[in-house]
Design an enzyme around this catalytic site. Structure first.
Site, short mmCIF file in Angstrom:
data_model
loop_
_atom_site.label_atom_id
_atom_site.label_comp_id
_atom_site.label_asym_id
_atom_site.label_seq_id
_atom_site.Cartn_x
_atom_site.Cartn_y
_atom_site.Cartn_z
N CYS A 1 9.58 -11.70 -12.72
CA CYS A 1 9.88 -10.99 -13.96
C CYS A 1 10.69 -9.73 -13.65
CB CYS A 1 8.58 -10.61 -14.66
SG CYS A 1 7.56 -12.04 -15.07
N HIS B 1 -3.08 4.83 -16.70
CA HIS B 1 -2.94 5.29 -15.33
C HIS B 1 -1.57 5.92 -15.10
CE1 HIS B 1 -1.56 1.14 -15.48
NE2 HIS B 1 -0.88 1.32 -14.36
N THR C 1 5.05 -3.98 -10.03
CA THR C 1 4.12 -4.07 -8.92
C THR C 1 4.82 -4.56 -7.66
OG1 THR C 1 2.36 -4.60 -10.48
CG2 THR C 1 1.93 -5.07 -8.17
#
Length: 190
Positions: free
Chosen positions: A33, A184, A38
């Site tokens: 993607c 986060h 990440t």
């Protein structure tokens, strides 16, 4: 197993946002993607017992199995060992791989990425919402207990602001969807 990292933080998104959790990040993914935030390619080979020993160093019972795509490596025996340590096991998956046989995950968060979802049970459907707004009708047949809409972070403040506004508006117009911000990132923790 190829483990990218194991770390302790809070669950930053979705239904369990704010919950202290141990993250077991598996290396590798079957998708590429463009918006993936990440870095999951590097890894250390670990046995299930080494994973359990590392996870057990932290005081929470909430464990998040993530990746990449964890279903490429996850085993029922690892999940059983985590349960044996009194852990609540959540998985974050793109849904393109089935669960291993006899695998009993406590909470399945599926974040589909334009491929057919092969899971028979989803607890939380978490869609990464982009600008321009995508066609959400493709998710209408997927059944879940919780529907989360997460604005896609593209590292451009103007685009991110518009995406958050679009997701906010979509949730107001379609109240089964919950807005899921990546807290986060908002509070600048891992």
């Amino acid at each position: 197993m190829r483990i990218n990292e194991i770390f302790y933080s809070i669950q930053g998104e979705g239904h369990f946002a704010g919950t202290p959790a141990v993250f077991v990040r598996f290396s590798g993914c079957n998708l590429a993607c463009v918006f993936c935030d990440t870095k999951h390619q590097s890894f250390t080979e670990m046995t299930e017992d080494e994973i359990i020993a590392k996870v057990s160093q932290y005081p929470t019972h909430h464990v998040v199995i993530t990746g990449g795509e964890p279903m490429l490596q996850l085993t029922s025996s690892l999940v059983e060992k985590l349960h044996g340590q009194g852990k609540f096991v959540q998985i974050e998956t793109n849904g393109t791989q089935p669960l291993p046989p006899n695998c009993h995950i406590d909470w399945i968060t599926c974040s589909p990425k334009y491929r057919p979802v092969l899971l028979h049970h989803i607890d939380e459907l978490k869609v990464v919402y982009q600008t321009p707004p995508q066609d959400m009708s493709q998710y209408g047949k997927l059944k879940a207990s919780v529907y989360s809409l997460q604005p896609c972070d593209v590292a451009d403040p103007a685009v991110n602001a518009q995406t958050i506004q679009n997701a906010f508006n979509y949730c107001l117009q379609h109240p089964k969807w919950h807005l899921s911000l990546q807290i986060h990132k908002l509070i600048n923790v891992r």
